[in-house]
Design a protein around this motif. Structure first.
Motif, PDB file in Angstrom:
ATOM      1  N   LEU A  56      -8.785   1.130   5.502  1.00 38.37           N
ATOM      2  CA  LEU A  56     -10.230   1.082   5.274  1.00 38.37           C
ATOM      3  C   LEU A  56     -10.577   0.191   4.087  1.00 38.37           C
ATOM      4  O   LEU A  56     -11.511  -0.612   4.161  1.00 38.37           O
ATOM      5  CB  LEU A  56     -10.773   2.491   5.028  1.00 38.37           C
ATOM      6  CG  LEU A  56     -10.711   3.462   6.203  1.00 38.37           C
ATOM      7  CD1 LEU A  56     -11.233   4.836   5.776  1.00 38.37           C
ATOM      8  CD2 LEU A  56     -11.484   2.935   7.404  1.00 38.37           C
ATOM      9  N   ARG A  57      -9.850   0.322   3.005  1.00 38.88           N
ATOM     10  CA  ARG A  57     -10.166  -0.432   1.789  1.00 38.88           C
ATOM     11  C   ARG A  57     -10.035  -1.932   1.953  1.00 38.88           C
ATOM     12  O   ARG A  57     -10.711  -2.698   1.282  1.00 38.88           O
ATOM     13  CB  ARG A  57      -9.264   0.018   0.647  1.00 38.88           C
ATOM     14  CG  ARG A  57      -9.768   1.292   0.016  1.00 38.88           C
ATOM     15  CD  ARG A  57      -9.472   1.260  -1.434  1.00 38.88           C
ATOM     16  NE  ARG A  57     -10.331   2.190  -2.133  1.00 38.88           N
ATOM     17  CZ  ARG A  57      -9.938   2.895  -3.164  1.00 38.88           C
ATOM     18  NH1 ARG A  57      -8.712   2.784  -3.609  1.00 38.88           N
ATOM     19  NH2 ARG A  57     -10.777   3.690  -3.768  1.00 38.88           N
ATOM     20  N   TYR A  58      -9.148  -2.354   2.825  1.00 41.84           N
ATOM     21  CA  TYR A  58      -8.923  -3.793   2.969  1.00 41.84           C
ATOM     22  C   TYR A  58      -9.525  -4.354   4.241  1.00 41.84           C
ATOM     23  O   TYR A  58      -9.090  -5.380   4.740  1.00 41.84           O
ATOM     24  CB  TYR A  58      -7.426  -4.085   2.815  1.00 41.84           C
ATOM     25  CG  TYR A  58      -6.975  -3.740   1.415  1.00 41.84           C
ATOM     26  CD1 TYR A  58      -7.361  -4.531   0.331  1.00 41.84           C
ATOM     27  CD2 TYR A  58      -6.243  -2.592   1.164  1.00 41.84           C
ATOM     28  CE1 TYR A  58      -7.006  -4.195  -0.963  1.00 41.84           C
ATOM     29  CE2 TYR A  58      -5.880  -2.251  -0.136  1.00 41.84           C
ATOM     30  CZ  TYR A  58      -6.262  -3.060  -1.181  1.00 41.84           C
ATOM     31  OH  TYR A  58      -5.918  -2.721  -2.478  1.00 41.84           O
ATOM     32  N   GLY A  59     -10.557  -3.653   4.768  1.00 39.50           N
ATOM     33  CA  GLY A  59     -11.369  -4.208   5.837  1.00 39.50           C
ATOM     34  C   GLY A  59     -10.904  -3.932   7.248  1.00 39.50           C
ATOM     35  O   GLY A  59     -11.498  -4.434   8.196  1.00 39.50           O
ATOM     36  N   GLY A  60      -9.862  -3.143   7.410  1.00 41.40           N
ATOM     37  CA  GLY A  60      -9.369  -2.839   8.748  1.00 41.40           C
ATOM     38  C   GLY A  60     -10.146  -1.709   9.398  1.00 41.40           C
ATOM     39  O   GLY A  60     -11.001  -1.070   8.788  1.00 41.40           O
ATOM     40  N   SER A  61      -9.834  -1.490  10.656  1.00 42.86           N
ATOM     41  CA  SER A  61     -10.434  -0.377  11.397  1.00 42.86           C
ATOM     42  C   SER A  61      -9.372   0.209  12.320  1.00 42.86           C
ATOM     43  O   SER A  61      -8.350  -0.414  12.591  1.00 42.86           O
ATOM     44  CB  SER A  61     -11.653  -0.842  12.179  1.00 42.86           C
ATOM     45  OG  SER A  61     -11.282  -1.820  13.124  1.00 42.86           O
TER      46      SER A  61
END
Length: 89
Positions: A56-61
């Motif tokens: 979540l913190r690095y833009g993933g889903s």
């Protein structure tokens, strides 16, 4: 996402599916700020939480999960506390 600062993450216990209560005393409805209260969270749950928080913190889903959220369980088969991690806006 702001590249200079990591987003804040909130962890909420949403369910319990095991046969016993949490050994650490966590209950459904407990909410934690990942950055300031992670020391209060059971180490078994934190072990499971870390990869989801990083995603979540690095833009993933995660497939099948709402944008900015990740649901996971702790690793204690007797307890099985369900957590929801979400980016705080």
């Amino acid at each position: 996402m702001n590249r200079g600062k990591r987003p804040k993450i909130k962890l909420t216990i949403t369910d319990r599916r095991g046969k016993k209560g949490c050994h650490r005393g966590h209950k459904v409805g407990d909410v934690f700020d990942y950055d300031t209260e992670r020391g209060e969270i059971c180490p078994m749950a934190m072990h499971c939480a870390f990869p989801y928080i990083d995603i979540l913190r690095y833009g993933g889903s995660l497939p099948g999960q709402e944008e900015g959220t990740a649901e996971f369980c702790c690793s204690d088969a007797d307890v099985i506390m369900v957590f929801k991690a979400e980016i705080e806006k």
